[in-house]
Structures are given as structure tokens and as C-alpha cells.
Motif scaffolding. Sequence first.
Motif, mmCIF file in Angstrom:
data_model
loop_
_atom_site.group_PDB
_atom_site.id
_atom_site.type_symbol
_atom_site.label_atom_id
_atom_site.label_comp_id
_atom_site.label_asym_id
_atom_site.label_seq_id
_atom_site.Cartn_x
_atom_site.Cartn_y
_atom_site.Cartn_z
ATOM 1 N N LYS A 1 0.889 -1.129 0.043
ATOM 2 C CA LYS A 1 0.040 -0.096 -0.056
ATOM 3 C C LYS A 1 0.912 1.133 0.117
ATOM 4 O O LYS A 1 1.708 1.219 0.900
ATOM 5 C CB LYS A 1 -1.002 0.112 1.300
ATOM 6 C CG LYS A 1 -1.840 1.228 1.309
ATOM 7 C CD LYS A 1 -3.010 1.065 2.175
ATOM 8 C CE LYS A 1 -3.886 0.099 1.770
ATOM 9 N NZ LYS A 1 -5.208 0.105 2.815
ATOM 10 N N VAL A 2 0.640 2.425 -0.943
ATOM 11 C CA VAL A 2 1.666 3.340 -1.102
ATOM 12 C C VAL A 2 0.827 4.635 -0.456
ATOM 13 O O VAL A 2 -0.292 4.974 -0.885
ATOM 14 C CB VAL A 2 1.787 3.566 -2.678
ATOM 15 C CG1 VAL A 2 2.672 4.905 -2.930
ATOM 16 C CG2 VAL A 2 2.216 2.402 -3.280
ATOM 17 N N CYS A 3 1.472 5.243 0.453
ATOM 18 C CA CYS A 3 1.002 6.250 1.177
ATOM 19 C C CYS A 3 1.680 7.758 0.775
ATOM 20 O O CYS A 3 3.120 7.648 0.461
ATOM 21 C CB CYS A 3 1.157 6.379 2.874
ATOM 22 S SG CYS A 3 0.067 4.830 3.255
ATOM 23 N N GLY A 4 1.061 8.649 0.516
ATOM 24 C CA GLY A 4 1.684 9.965 0.037
ATOM 25 C C GLY A 4 2.407 10.792 0.951
ATOM 26 O O GLY A 4 2.307 10.341 2.329
ATOM 27 N N ALA A 5 3.259 11.861 0.619
ATOM 28 C CA ALA A 5 4.098 12.664 1.643
ATOM 29 C C ALA A 5 3.217 13.507 2.554
ATOM 30 O O ALA A 5 3.744 13.952 3.545
ATOM 31 C CB ALA A 5 4.852 13.492 0.637
ATOM 32 N N THR A 6 1.826 13.688 2.303
ATOM 33 C CA THR A 6 1.183 14.847 3.088
ATOM 34 C C THR A 6 0.721 14.387 4.441
ATOM 35 O O THR A 6 0.799 13.058 4.449
ATOM 36 C CB THR A 6 0.132 15.383 2.376
ATOM 37 O OG1 THR A 6 -1.111 14.405 2.217
ATOM 38 C CG2 THR A 6 0.348 16.234 0.865
ATOM 39 N N CYS A 7 0.376 15.043 5.244
ATOM 40 C CA CYS A 7 -0.289 14.645 6.660
ATOM 41 C C CYS A 7 -1.836 14.218 6.382
ATOM 42 O O CYS A 7 -2.233 14.022 7.349
ATOM 43 C CB CYS A 7 0.152 15.561 7.656
ATOM 44 S SG CYS A 7 -0.641 17.298 7.462
ATOM 45 N N ASP A 8 -2.214 14.312 5.290
ATOM 46 C CA ASP A 8 -3.756 14.212 5.007
ATOM 47 C C ASP A 8 -3.748 12.404 4.963
ATOM 48 O O ASP A 8 -3.137 11.704 4.196
ATOM 49 C CB ASP A 8 -3.997 14.574 3.830
ATOM 50 C CG ASP A 8 -5.798 14.564 3.485
ATOM 51 O OD1 ASP A 8 -6.321 13.848 4.334
ATOM 52 O OD2 ASP A 8 -6.174 15.286 2.587
ATOM 53 N N SER A 9 -4.785 11.838 5.791
ATOM 54 C CA SER A 9 -4.831 10.470 6.076
ATOM 55 C C SER A 9 -5.682 9.888 4.649
ATOM 56 O O SER A 9 -5.561 8.765 4.360
ATOM 57 C CB SER A 9 -5.547 10.060 7.076
ATOM 58 O OG SER A 9 -7.007 10.654 7.092
ATOM 59 N N VAL A 10 -6.019 10.670 3.783
ATOM 60 C CA VAL A 10 -6.489 10.113 2.608
ATOM 61 C C VAL A 10 -5.531 10.154 1.628
ATOM 62 O O VAL A 10 -5.890 9.599 0.216
ATOM 63 C CB VAL A 10 -8.016 10.916 2.261
ATOM 64 C CG1 VAL A 10 -9.080 11.007 3.092
ATOM 65 C CG2 VAL A 10 -7.538 12.237 1.365
ATOM 66 N N ASP A 11 -4.348 10.811 1.789
ATOM 67 C CA ASP A 11 -3.487 10.382 0.807
ATOM 68 C C ASP A 11 -2.554 9.220 0.656
ATOM 69 O O ASP A 11 -1.585 8.892 0.990
ATOM 70 C CB ASP A 11 -2.274 11.634 1.327
ATOM 71 C CG ASP A 11 -1.297 12.086 0.099
ATOM 72 O OD1 ASP A 11 -1.394 11.422 -0.972
ATOM 73 O OD2 ASP A 11 -0.380 12.868 0.299
ATOM 74 N N ILE A 12 -3.680 8.151 0.107
ATOM 75 C CA ILE A 12 -2.845 6.812 -0.106
ATOM 76 C C ILE A 12 -3.563 6.482 -1.658
ATOM 77 O O ILE A 12 -4.710 6.568 -1.713
ATOM 78 C CB ILE A 12 -3.729 6.120 0.862
ATOM 79 C CG1 ILE A 12 -3.380 6.304 2.464
ATOM 80 C CG2 ILE A 12 -3.302 4.555 0.693
ATOM 81 C CD1 ILE A 12 -4.328 5.796 3.506
#
Length: 406
Positions: A330-341
Motif C-alpha cells: 500500500k502506497v502512502c503519500g507525503a502529506t499529513c492528510d490520511s486520505v493521501d493513499i
Amino acid sequence: MDVYRSARDMALAERPDHPVYCFHKGVLEADARAFRTMFPGKTAYAVKTNGEPFVLQTLAGLGYDCFDVASPAEFEAVRAVAPRAEMLYMHPVKAQSDIRLALETFRIRVLAVDHEDEAAKILRIVRALDLDPTEITLSVRIATKGHAAYELSKKFGAAPGHAVELLQRIHKLGFQCGICFHVGSQIEDPDTYERAIASAAWVRSRAGVPLAGLDVGGGFPAVYGADPRKRGNGMPTLPALMEQIRSDIAEWGFDDVPLVAEPGRVVVAHCLSLVVRVLLKKGRRLYINDGIWASLSDSWTGKLTLPARHIPDPARRRRTGNPNTLVAYKVCGATCDSVDILSRPFWLPETVDTGDWIEIGHIGAYSLALRTHFNGFYPDRVVEVTTAFEEGGEVFGTASVETMGE
């Protein structure tokens, strides 16, 4: 722009800690030529897909002299690289000041409408500027139905009966008349174009006005990655699609009408890859320095399957796992937003780890166009890479979300 043979060479030479776009100019040139050769009419590149100067300059250098634009910023971008190019203003709903700018300053002479009030706005400005309406084409956008990653007729398009009335009204006002449609982005059913062309033929026959052109819009699919557990990608090939469109055009009697297409994704999707770094490996999760609020939003909203390539950091001498075993991360993005996946996991070697790089292929469409400054992250470095993504080494696919465990 710095030039490297491959994305791997760039990663190992620069050891970037921020995302880097790799521009494959030769790929763009090949794909742009291929589309224009296959389509039996005028090609108007859709600037919204990727309006970066290096992309527009490459297309202009190939002889692209027609562009689909939607805003003053896009007018300016085209004018900067191709001063004599034709521009088609195919956004159906426009600000009055933008209409005036298009007609007066940029001399745009083809505009789309899907409502009588939009035609009235254009008419007021044409009269205020004392322009000859017979030199201006208003193309009525009709609503279509089909299967695509992005459906566009939910927001724009006149019903067939309404389109008949609009064409007749426009003709009486002295404008030239056209018909246009847009079947959506990444179509999955090749019969979608046939249904839209059939609808346009119905409208044409009942309107009874001369047609200056038929614009079949975009929607031509680009090939992305594939789930390693499945076969094929479900998209029609471009040659097959073009063959069917040519057949449909003839069958529905549009041989005598000038044709226009507005390709975007199919032209630019393969011309860019993105090198990201793994900030942290946490079990079966990878945290990278890009995400849905930057270059990868299209992979989230369109649920695209992006191909990926592992570039190990040679400074890491110890690794765990088997390099020949692929794992769905599972790939998670750099921002602190939890939907950034990302909506699709990446299948990568079990040995991938913190500090490694991943080259993500086929992100030329909408990646740069949809970047935001959210959380202060904004990838903006571009290098040229002379090796096509597919030729840069082993590629690992991504998977559909249902195959992915937590």
C-alpha cells in the motif's frame, strides 16, 4: 534541462530526496505522430492534459498547429510556443470576459456551447466587437453515454432534442454550426464512439442546417500497467479504435464533414515518468515523497494501474526478504492528510526499503496539471531521459485494490 540515459542513472547520480519528473521526448514525438497519422481529420491537442512549455514546444516542433484550450492561461501557453496555431475554445461554459479575450485578442473562431444562454453571451460580444458571425463556428456539444474512467456528460452536453433547437437558433443568428461531443476519458467500450456518432447523425438530420464540422473530442485510452494476477488491461488499442471510428464516420454519413479530435492522454501519458523516494517502509506500507495531492492524483481519482520500477539504493548493504518475491505494498503519500493513499497498491520486490527509489511510469497526463501546493509539497524538477520507460529495466505492475491485503 539536464539529460540522462535512464531514470536509474539520474537517481544514482543525484540521489534526489524530492520527486523528479523524467521527460521522454522521443516517446512523446512517436505517440504524437502516431495519433495524427491514424486520425482521419484535424488533431487538436487538449492542453488541459499537460500544458507544460516543454510538452507544447515539442508538439509545435512536430507541426501540431491546432490546440483545444479552455482558459486564458491556456491561450497564452499556446501562443507562447506556436504564435500562428489555431485554437478551439471547447469549454461549454465560459466567462464573458474570457469570451471577449478569445475573440478579440487571440482571434479564436471556434467555440463550444450546450445552452442557448451561452450562445447569447457570445452573440452579445460578437455584436459589441462588430465581428462577422459567419466567420465564427459555434459547435453544439451533445450529451453521450458510455463506459469510461471519467464520465464527462454528467456536467456538460445538450440532450439530442435540445441540440437540434440550438443548432437551428445558431444558424438563424448567422453563425456557422458544428457538432461536438466528449465520450469521457479512458474509454473502456469502443462502441461508445459509435453511439455518440449515431446521436450526432440524428441531431444533424433533424436540425437541417449546414455543418462546418464534427468534433469527436477525446477519450482515446492510453495503456498503463497491469495487475500481475490478471491478463490484459481491458482497453481497446488505438489502431483498432481508429479503424472503428473511420467505419462509423462512413456508416453515419459524416464523410463530407471536416473532422476534429481532441486527444490528450493518449498523446502524452507515456512521455513522463516520476522518480520518488521511499521515506519509510512500515510493514506492507511504503511512504513516498509524492502522492494524490501532487503528481499522483489521477491514479487515485481514475483508479489507474501505474507500472513501477524499483531502483535500490546501493548505499544500503543489508536487505531482508527475497528480491524475486513480489509483494503488494500500500502506497502512502507525503502529506499529513490520511486520505493521501493511492487506490492501487504497488507490486514491488520484497527487498524494497527506506531510502530506495521507485520510478513510476506513464504519468505524463494530468500529473503536472493537477499538482497542488498542499502542505507545501510541490514537485517541480524535470530532467530529460533518453531511454523510454519500458526500456529502462524490469517493470513491476500494480494490482487492483481487491487483491490487496492490509
